[in-house]
Write an enzyme that holds these catalytic residues in place. Sequence first.
Site, PDB file in Angstrom:
ATOM      1  N   GLY A 107       0.511  -4.838   0.613  1.00  0.00           N
ATOM      2  CA  GLY A 107      -0.679  -4.802  -0.251  1.00  0.00           C
ATOM      3  C   GLY A 107      -0.419  -5.412  -1.624  1.00  0.00           C
ATOM      4  O   GLY A 107      -1.340  -5.913  -2.263  1.00  0.00           O
ATOM      5  N   GLU A 146       4.521  -5.383   6.961  1.00  0.00           N
ATOM      6  CA  GLU A 146       3.825  -4.329   7.708  1.00  0.00           C
ATOM      7  C   GLU A 146       4.299  -4.226   9.150  1.00  0.00           C
ATOM      8  O   GLU A 146       4.306  -3.136   9.740  1.00  0.00           O
ATOM      9  CB  GLU A 146       2.299  -4.579   7.693  1.00  0.00           C
ATOM     10  CG  GLU A 146       1.631  -4.383   6.346  1.00  0.00           C
ATOM     11  CD  GLU A 146       1.617  -5.620   5.456  1.00  0.00           C
ATOM     12  OE1 GLU A 146       2.376  -6.572   5.734  1.00  0.00           O
ATOM     13  OE2 GLU A 146       0.839  -5.628   4.486  1.00  0.00           O
ATOM     14  N   ALA A 186       0.868  -1.169   0.000  1.00  0.00           N
ATOM     15  CA  ALA A 186       0.000   0.000   0.000  1.00  0.00           C
ATOM     16  C   ALA A 186       0.907   1.222   0.000  1.00  0.00           C
ATOM     17  O   ALA A 186       2.062   1.142   0.422  1.00  0.00           O
ATOM     18  CB  ALA A 186      -0.867  -0.010   1.250  1.00  0.00           C
ATOM     19  N   GLU A 198      -0.936  -8.932  -1.117  1.00  0.00           N
ATOM     20  CA  GLU A 198      -2.386  -9.124  -0.901  1.00  0.00           C
ATOM     21  C   GLU A 198      -3.151  -9.034  -2.225  1.00  0.00           C
ATOM     22  O   GLU A 198      -4.135  -9.732  -2.424  1.00  0.00           O
ATOM     23  CB  GLU A 198      -2.889  -8.091   0.117  1.00  0.00           C
ATOM     24  CG  GLU A 198      -2.357  -8.391   1.521  1.00  0.00           C
ATOM     25  CD  GLU A 198      -2.549  -7.245   2.503  1.00  0.00           C
ATOM     26  OE1 GLU A 198      -2.250  -6.087   2.140  1.00  0.00           O
ATOM     27  OE2 GLU A 198      -3.000  -7.508   3.628  1.00  0.00           O
TER      28      GLU A 198
END
Length: 257
Positions: free
Chosen positions: A108, A131, A65, A111
């Site tokens: 992300g 993370e 992200a 993911e």
Amino acid sequence: MPQILLSEGPSNGVRLLTLNRPEALNALNTALLEALSEQLDIAETDPETKAVVITGSERAFAAGADINEMASRDVVGMLEDPRVQHWARIDRFVKPLIIAVNGFCLGGGCELAMRGDILIAGTNAQFGQPEINLGIMPGAGGTQRLVRAVGQSLAMQMVLTGEAIGAQRALAAGLITEICQPELTVERAMAIATTIASKGPIAVQLARESVRRGADMDLAAGLRFERHAFTILAATEDRREGLDAFRNKRKPQFSGR
Ligand code: CAA
């Protein structure tokens, strides 16, 4: 301004989407996720698109992200985060999604990759959920999909240490199906997608749904779903065509009806 998501095709039934934010290693900001959602809307309604390949660059599939964007959000901002609906859009996509990973596939990015039906990777791929190094945790499915893909011990190690695994380890763990030379990864993903695109699209859609749903159901419920889907296919022209072609020793021409 360069486009942050490139779309090519469909060619032979396959549409190729390329994440294109090289300055941020394809970090997934709202604009990129929104562009991805929009392209999946287009791909889903386009009858010529039978499968989609998502890739990044040779250096990075996506490094997570967008940390700069995330840093500006407080708890209310996170609750109202528009990216949540884009992730949900990707989850709802009904056509086969092949993911071609090179380089960093982190947070992300991992993911996103794990939302694919089939993942292949270059020898240089690095999969990880880092993370924890930022004082946070995966928030777009990482803890849930990783454990289903690679089992608890490796998922825990990756999520709690933040350390990435390479392509060989990802292959051994079942996260990906194949390893290629980085420059051939997209070509190979396109070839897999083209093979799928040549099959009857209703059978592909139902078989895909059966595999995906089954992973979240108990065996009896999964078997019931599979049987219903299998039965529905008896009403299709493609089934008649497939069986007739086999019996007459010819190649089937599937119409998607
Ligand atoms: N968000 C925003 N920018 C990022 C980014 C990210 N996730 N990852 C890399 N970038 C940017 C860097 O800031 C840098 O920009 P500048 O040149 O302007 O400084 C550029 O991309 C290149 O990165 P590096 O110079 O750091 O490249 P490197 O080769 O030295 O390191 C890396 C590569 C190890 C991937 C490193 O960039 C890194 O650790 N990135 C962050 C990875 C990460 O923590 N991802 C998880 C994000 S949180 C998340 O994803 C939450 C969730 O579950 C949804």
